[in-house]
Scaffold this motif. Structure first.
Motif, PDB file in Angstrom:
ATOM      1  N   MET A   1       0.848  -1.184   0.000  1.00 30.91           N
ATOM      2  CA  MET A   1       0.000   0.000   0.000  1.00 30.91           C
ATOM      3  C   MET A   1       0.887   1.239   0.000  1.00 30.91           C
ATOM      4  O   MET A   1       1.903   1.288   0.672  1.00 30.91           O
ATOM      5  CB  MET A   1      -0.915  -0.033   1.221  1.00 30.91           C
ATOM      6  CG  MET A   1      -1.878   1.102   1.281  1.00 30.91           C
ATOM      7  SD  MET A   1      -3.327   0.579   2.190  1.00 30.91           S
ATOM      8  CE  MET A   1      -4.435   1.827   1.662  1.00 30.91           C
ATOM      9  N   THR A   2       0.491   2.241  -0.743  1.00 34.25           N
ATOM     10  CA  THR A   2       1.259   3.469  -0.863  1.00 34.25           C
ATOM     11  C   THR A   2       1.061   4.339   0.378  1.00 34.25           C
ATOM     12  O   THR A   2      -0.045   4.455   0.901  1.00 34.25           O
ATOM     13  CB  THR A   2       0.791   4.246  -2.110  1.00 34.25           C
ATOM     14  OG1 THR A   2       0.840   3.369  -3.225  1.00 34.25           O
ATOM     15  CG2 THR A   2       1.642   5.453  -2.363  1.00 34.25           C
ATOM     16  N   ALA A   3       2.155   4.950   0.813  1.00 33.15           N
ATOM     17  CA  ALA A   3       2.077   5.855   1.966  1.00 33.15           C
ATOM     18  C   ALA A   3       1.215   7.061   1.618  1.00 33.15           C
ATOM     19  O   ALA A   3       1.101   7.454   0.455  1.00 33.15           O
ATOM     20  CB  ALA A   3       3.484   6.309   2.358  1.00 33.15           C
ATOM     21  N   GLU A   4       0.599   7.638   2.641  1.00 38.03           N
ATOM     22  CA  GLU A   4      -0.204   8.840   2.426  1.00 38.03           C
ATOM     23  C   GLU A   4       0.669   9.976   1.930  1.00 38.03           C
ATOM     24  O   GLU A   4       1.838  10.078   2.317  1.00 38.03           O
ATOM     25  CB  GLU A   4      -0.889   9.260   3.733  1.00 38.03           C
ATOM     26  CG  GLU A   4      -2.215   8.612   3.895  1.00 38.03           C
ATOM     27  CD  GLU A   4      -3.134   9.369   4.852  1.00 38.03           C
ATOM     28  OE1 GLU A   4      -3.016  10.597   5.011  1.00 38.03           O
ATOM     29  OE2 GLU A   4      -3.963   8.681   5.434  1.00 38.03           O
ATOM     30  N   PRO A   5       0.109  10.836   1.094  1.00 43.64           N
ATOM     31  CA  PRO A   5       0.875  11.986   0.612  1.00 43.64           C
ATOM     32  C   PRO A   5       1.303  12.879   1.774  1.00 43.64           C
ATOM     33  O   PRO A   5       0.593  13.015   2.761  1.00 43.64           O
ATOM     34  CB  PRO A   5      -0.117  12.733  -0.286  1.00 43.64           C
ATOM     35  CG  PRO A   5      -1.228  11.778  -0.552  1.00 43.64           C
ATOM     36  CD  PRO A   5      -1.241  10.795   0.559  1.00 43.64           C
ATOM     37  N   GLY A   6       2.459  13.503   1.607  1.00 39.96           N
ATOM     38  CA  GLY A   6       2.991  14.355   2.664  1.00 39.96           C
ATOM     39  C   GLY A   6       2.749  15.830   2.449  1.00 39.96           C
ATOM     40  O   GLY A   6       3.107  16.642   3.301  1.00 39.96           O
ATOM     41  N   SER A   7       2.142  16.179   1.308  1.00 39.25           N
ATOM     42  CA  SER A   7       1.896  17.596   1.039  1.00 39.25           C
ATOM     43  C   SER A   7       0.709  17.725   0.089  1.00 39.25           C
ATOM     44  O   SER A   7       0.312  16.764  -0.573  1.00 39.25           O
ATOM     45  CB  SER A   7       3.126  18.234   0.388  1.00 39.25           C
ATOM     46  OG  SER A   7       3.301  17.719  -0.926  1.00 39.25           O
ATOM     47  N   LEU A   8       0.187  18.935   0.017  1.00 43.92           N
ATOM     48  CA  LEU A   8      -0.908  19.206  -0.906  1.00 43.92           C
ATOM     49  C   LEU A   8      -0.470  18.994  -2.353  1.00 43.92           C
ATOM     50  O   LEU A   8      -1.226  18.456  -3.165  1.00 43.92           O
ATOM     51  CB  LEU A   8      -1.420  20.640  -0.712  1.00 43.92           C
ATOM     52  CG  LEU A   8      -2.599  21.061  -1.589  1.00 43.92           C
ATOM     53  CD1 LEU A   8      -3.784  20.110  -1.450  1.00 43.92           C
ATOM     54  CD2 LEU A   8      -2.999  22.493  -1.272  1.00 43.92           C
ATOM     55  N   ASP A   9       0.764  19.377  -2.665  1.00 42.84           N
ATOM     56  CA  ASP A   9       1.273  19.152  -4.019  1.00 42.84           C
ATOM     57  C   ASP A   9       1.285  17.670  -4.361  1.00 42.84           C
ATOM     58  O   ASP A   9       0.937  17.282  -5.487  1.00 42.84           O
ATOM     59  CB  ASP A   9       2.690  19.733  -4.174  1.00 42.84           C
ATOM     60  CG  ASP A   9       2.683  21.248  -4.269  1.00 42.84           C
ATOM     61  OD1 ASP A   9       1.621  21.845  -4.567  1.00 42.84           O
ATOM     62  OD2 ASP A   9       3.757  21.841  -4.039  1.00 42.84           O
ATOM     63  N   GLU A  10       1.659  16.833  -3.417  1.00 40.93           N
ATOM     64  CA  GLU A  10       1.673  15.388  -3.663  1.00 40.93           C
ATOM     65  C   GLU A  10       0.253  14.852  -3.818  1.00 40.93           C
ATOM     66  O   GLU A  10      -0.006  14.001  -4.683  1.00 40.93           O
ATOM     67  CB  GLU A  10       2.402  14.658  -2.532  1.00 40.93           C
ATOM     68  CG  GLU A  10       2.669  13.209  -2.861  1.00 40.93           C
ATOM     69  CD  GLU A  10       3.487  12.485  -1.794  1.00 40.93           C
ATOM     70  OE1 GLU A  10       3.461  11.238  -1.814  1.00 40.93           O
ATOM     71  OE2 GLU A  10       4.129  13.147  -0.960  1.00 40.93           O
ATOM     72  N   VAL A  11      -0.682  15.349  -3.012  1.00 44.25           N
ATOM     73  CA  VAL A  11      -2.087  14.953  -3.157  1.00 44.25           C
ATOM     74  C   VAL A  11      -2.567  15.298  -4.566  1.00 44.25           C
ATOM     75  O   VAL A  11      -3.173  14.473  -5.255  1.00 44.25           O
ATOM     76  CB  VAL A  11      -2.977  15.652  -2.103  1.00 44.25           C
ATOM     77  CG1 VAL A  11      -4.461  15.449  -2.414  1.00 44.25           C
ATOM     78  CG2 VAL A  11      -2.666  15.152  -0.704  1.00 44.25           C
ATOM     79  N   ARG A  12      -2.266  16.527  -4.992  1.00 37.20           N
ATOM     80  CA  ARG A  12      -2.714  16.964  -6.315  1.00 37.20           C
ATOM     81  C   ARG A  12      -2.070  16.145  -7.424  1.00 37.20           C
ATOM     82  O   ARG A  12      -2.725  15.816  -8.421  1.00 37.20           O
ATOM     83  CB  ARG A  12      -2.425  18.449  -6.491  1.00 37.20           C
ATOM     84  CG  ARG A  12      -3.366  19.297  -5.645  1.00 37.20           C
ATOM     85  CD  ARG A  12      -3.058  20.762  -5.760  1.00 37.20           C
ATOM     86  NE  ARG A  12      -4.070  21.543  -5.050  1.00 37.20           N
ATOM     87  CZ  ARG A  12      -3.918  22.796  -4.679  1.00 37.20           C
ATOM     88  NH1 ARG A  12      -2.788  23.440  -4.957  1.00 37.20           N
ATOM     89  NH2 ARG A  12      -4.882  23.420  -4.044  1.00 37.20           N
ATOM     90  N   ALA A  13      -0.818  15.806  -7.277  1.00 40.96           N
ATOM     91  CA  ALA A  13      -0.138  14.990  -8.280  1.00 40.96           C
ATOM     92  C   ALA A  13      -0.788  13.609  -8.375  1.00 40.96           C
ATOM     93  O   ALA A  13      -0.976  13.068  -9.479  1.00 40.96           O
ATOM     94  CB  ALA A  13       1.349  14.865  -7.956  1.00 40.96           C
ATOM     95  N   ARG A  14      -1.153  13.045  -7.239  1.00 38.66           N
ATOM     96  CA  ARG A  14      -1.809  11.733  -7.256  1.00 38.66           C
ATOM     97  C   ARG A  14      -3.202  11.824  -7.876  1.00 38.66           C
ATOM     98  O   ARG A  14      -3.617  10.924  -8.617  1.00 38.66           O
ATOM     99  CB  ARG A  14      -1.873  11.148  -5.852  1.00 38.66           C
ATOM    100  CG  ARG A  14      -0.511  10.729  -5.350  1.00 38.66           C
ATOM    101  CD  ARG A  14      -0.620   9.960  -4.082  1.00 38.66           C
ATOM    102  NE  ARG A  14       0.682   9.761  -3.465  1.00 38.66           N
ATOM    103  CZ  ARG A  14       0.864   9.037  -2.374  1.00 38.66           C
ATOM    104  NH1 ARG A  14      -0.161   8.445  -1.788  1.00 38.66           N
ATOM    105  NH2 ARG A  14       2.066   8.906  -1.861  1.00 38.66           N
ATOM    106  N   ILE A  15      -3.911  12.902  -7.581  1.00 39.42           N
ATOM    107  CA  ILE A  15      -5.226  13.101  -8.189  1.00 39.42           C
ATOM    108  C   ILE A  15      -5.081  13.233  -9.699  1.00 39.42           C
ATOM    109  O   ILE A  15      -5.858  12.651 -10.466  1.00 39.42           O
ATOM    110  CB  ILE A  15      -5.945  14.317  -7.570  1.00 39.42           C
ATOM    111  CG1 ILE A  15      -6.398  13.973  -6.147  1.00 39.42           C
ATOM    112  CG2 ILE A  15      -7.144  14.748  -8.433  1.00 39.42           C
ATOM    113  CD1 ILE A  15      -6.948  15.149  -5.360  1.00 39.42           C
ATOM    114  N   ASP A  16      -4.063  13.971 -10.155  1.00 41.72           N
ATOM    115  CA  ASP A  16      -3.814  14.098 -11.593  1.00 41.72           C
ATOM    116  C   ASP A  16      -3.557  12.732 -12.228  1.00 41.72           C
ATOM    117  O   ASP A  16      -4.037  12.444 -13.330  1.00 41.72           O
ATOM    118  CB  ASP A  16      -2.628  15.027 -11.862  1.00 41.72           C
ATOM    119  CG  ASP A  16      -2.919  16.483 -11.524  1.00 41.72           C
ATOM    120  OD1 ASP A  16      -4.101  16.832 -11.314  1.00 41.72           O
ATOM    121  OD2 ASP A  16      -1.940  17.262 -11.455  1.00 41.72           O
TER     122      ASP A  16
END
Length: 95
Positions: free
Chosen positions: A1-16
C-alpha cells in the motif's frame, strides 16, 4: 500500500494521475458505447431507462462495498451515462 501523501502538491499529483487513469477507462467505455450503438434500432433503445436504472443500482451497491460514497457514485454515473447517451444519440442520428 502506498504511503499517504505528505503535502498538498503530492495529493494533487496523485489526483492528476488518477484523472489520467479515469480518462483512459472512459475512452474504453466510449468505445463500447459506440459498438453497442450498432445493435440499437432506435432512440428508445439508446435511452433504455430500465438499463440505466439497473446500472445505477449496481454501481451504488458496488460503491458501498468499495468505500465510495453511494451518492457520489450515483451522481457521477448519471452524469456519465447522460453524456454517453447524448453522444450515442448524435451518432445514431447521423447514421
Amino acid at each position: 500500500m502506498t504511503a499517504e501523501p505528505g503535502s498538498l502538491d503530492e495529493v494533487r499529483a496523485r489526483i492528476d494521475g488518477l484523472d489520467a487513469e479515469l480518462v483512459r477507462l472512459l475512452a474504453r467505455r466510449q468505445r463500447m458505447v459506440e459498438v453497442a450503438a450498432r445493435f440499437k434500432v432506435d432512440e428508445q433503445a439508446v435511452r433504455d431507462p430500465g438499463r440505466v436504472e439497473r446500472v445505477i443500482e449496481g454501481v451504488v451497491r458496488l460503491a458501498a462495498e468499495k468505500g465510495l460514497s453511494p451518492a457520489v457514485a450515483e451522481a457521477v454515473w448519471r452524469a456519465m451515462i447522460g453524456a454517453f447517451v447524448d453522444l450515442e444519440l448524435d451518432e445514431h442520428r447521423r447514421a
